[in-house]
Design a protein around this motif. Sequence first.
Motif, PDB file in Angstrom:
ATOM      1  N   GLY A   1       9.711  17.882  27.907  1.00  0.00           N
ATOM      2  CA  GLY A   1      10.576  17.228  28.877  1.00  0.00           C
ATOM      3  C   GLY A   1      10.694  15.722  28.730  1.00  0.00           C
ATOM      4  N   TYR A   2       9.958  15.119  27.818  1.00  0.00           N
ATOM      5  CA  TYR A   2      10.023  13.662  27.667  1.00  0.00           C
ATOM      6  C   TYR A   2      11.208  13.258  26.801  1.00  0.00           C
ATOM      7  CZ  TYR A   2       5.595  13.079  30.015  1.00  0.00           C
ATOM      8  OH  TYR A   2       4.617  13.061  30.965  1.00  0.00           O
ATOM      9  N   ASP A   3      11.759  12.073  27.105  1.00  0.00           N
ATOM     10  CA  ASP A   3      12.927  11.580  26.381  1.00  0.00           C
ATOM     11  C   ASP A   3      12.523  10.499  25.365  1.00  0.00           C
ATOM     12  OD1 ASP A   3      12.553   9.239  27.843  1.00  0.00           O
ATOM     13  OD2 ASP A   3      14.232   9.593  29.199  1.00  0.00           O
TER      14      ASP A   3
ATOM     15  N   SER B   1      12.654   7.194  25.833  1.00  0.00           N
ATOM     16  CA  SER B   1      12.546   5.895  26.498  1.00  0.00           C
ATOM     17  C   SER B   1      11.120   5.366  26.534  1.00  0.00           C
ATOM     18  CB  SER B   1      13.054   6.027  27.932  1.00  0.00           C
ATOM     19  OG  SER B   1      12.098   6.742  28.712  1.00  0.00           O
TER      20      SER B   1
ATOM     21  N   TYR C   1       9.490   5.176  29.180  1.00  0.00           N
ATOM     22  CA  TYR C   1       8.718   6.020  30.095  1.00  0.00           C
ATOM     23  C   TYR C   1       7.907   7.038  29.291  1.00  0.00           C
ATOM     24  CZ  TYR C   1      11.475   3.873  33.721  1.00  0.00           C
ATOM     25  OH  TYR C   1      12.064   2.954  34.549  1.00  0.00           O
TER      26      TYR C   1
ATOM     27  N   SER D   1       5.110   4.748  27.329  1.00  0.00           N
ATOM     28  CA  SER D   1       4.017   4.254  28.176  1.00  0.00           C
ATOM     29  C   SER D   1       3.101   5.393  28.616  1.00  0.00           C
ATOM     30  CB  SER D   1       4.567   3.492  29.382  1.00  0.00           C
ATOM     31  OG  SER D   1       5.397   4.324  30.169  1.00  0.00           O
ATOM     32  N   THR D   2       3.661   6.604  28.753  1.00  0.00           N
ATOM     33  CA  THR D   2       2.836   7.746  29.160  1.00  0.00           C
ATOM     34  C   THR D   2       1.751   8.047  28.119  1.00  0.00           C
ATOM     35  OG1 THR D   2       4.638   8.738  30.430  1.00  0.00           O
ATOM     36  CG2 THR D   2       2.879  10.225  29.707  1.00  0.00           C
TER      37      THR D   2
END
Lengths: 280, 280
Positions: free
Chosen positions: B255-257, B259, B261, B264-265
């Motif tokens: 589900g991660y794109d 970006s 976000y 940083s995760t």
Amino acid sequence: MTLETISAARSFGGTQCVYRHQSRATGTPMTFSLYLPPQATGGTPLPVLYFLSGLTCTHANVTEKGGYQRVCAELGLILVAPDTSPRGEEVADDDAYDLGQGAGFYVDATEAPFETHYGMYSYMIDELPELIGASFPADPRRASLTGHSMGGHGALTIALKNPSLFRSVSAFAPIVAPSRVPWGEKALAAYLGSDRAAWRRHDAVALIEDGARVPEILVDQGTSDSFLERELKPELLAEACAAASIPLTLRMQQGYDHSYYFISTFMEDHLRWHMARLLA
Amino acid sequence: MTLETISAARSFGGTQCVYRHQSRATGTPMTFSLYLPPQATGGTPLPVLYFLSGLTCTHANVTEKGGYQRVCAELGLILVAPDTSPRGEEVADDDAYDLGQGAGFYVDATEAPFETHYGMYSYMIDELPELIGASFPADPRRASLTGHSMGGHGALTIALKNPSLFRSVSAFAPIVAPSRVPWGEKALAAYLGSDRAAWRRHDAVALIEDGARVPEILVDQGTSDSFLERELKPELLAEACAAASIPLTLRMQQGYDHSYYFISTFMEDHLRWHMARLLA
């Protein structure tokens, strides 16, 4: 109250979203960001922390630079970051960075040309919490406030005026006495008019002097903040809290400036501090 | 080699700095950011991780949005984020976002009009590490590489070509086979000419096929990354690593794109992974 999803990105197992909606308080579309932690799917309503941003900011600054997502994901805390003013071609503005769009000061303006759209106080105490409660798995009885600079002013004044709506309040480098510093004098005169009595209802130090109370306050302030002496003056908050017996934890952070590097460093402390009070 | 300090801000007990210097590799001023953790004052040279950014980025994107400072402060790790290309009015550019300024692809260009200033490969393997070693409490024998997208391509290719210079390499959503995807075909043709044999020396999959080796590779890749199928193709890296017996940890993150976000995760994982190898 229809929410339009502007973006949604996975972050630390939750989702960092940006929404837009038509606001009755401002008469304009308003944008806010909302971090939904992984616990949002668990069926239990989650506590909410509102982060109010400073001059020139939108929802995006703290969303991109605040670094709150990791700890919110751990704690199960929703973080909502509203914009700092109404925006749009039809919205009154000023060429200066510290008045008009990007500088709403979290008041309901009474003066032309700002009174038409600048309803940020009503937006924050009424419309936005109602919208969050209706649209997300948020517990309306568990909400707290924090903010930076002008947004620290917003957090402190809104919490002081509405102790039953918000459980706890903290701030990063807040404007604590806008009636007595250049940023505030300019903005409050423009938004509220020349009668300084009206300003006191949007001035944290004056509110405390006039009897408003919150259970306690946490403030972080960098010692190398270029706005410290002229605009922020945390010593005035310390004096007012001491006189009113409000427990204030004022941490002067050696060498830190006014930037998001300062905010992100101490963000975790504020999130954990609020969470403890939101769950109490 | 004179360093000009553009900014310095306290962050997690260390200092987030931005510097500019005149580069011999590019013939232009080059800007980079450097996080100096609190351990920098301890007298022991510290390990360094270089983060190479992607298309359209400068040093600022990961510096503001990457969220590495907290963990670097804990570990005692210096993080350096260079710009992605030379810049300036006299520097060749292209109207597209994926060629020219902001899109250096970490190669030494041989083709007009880019050959004059686009020396990002030499900048990364030679000039910048020398400058960091001479200017900061950095241990030149303890350096590693990571990067995002185009910068993941840079990290992988530079590490594969220089296994004695960098201890470990990881990447976030890297371009792994630029010779075989639109972004890379366009850029490598413009910078290196039409002879595809020259491209293989700047293509991680081709380098591995041609015998280049690193001890192991860590890659995180979001499954909702809009560039995954057309430009990134991590399966090509997996095939090449399998054939060459290079241990690859390829984590497909649900589900991660594309970006920050996403970055940083998983930043903390990469920092700790590199630190373990930098101290080994």
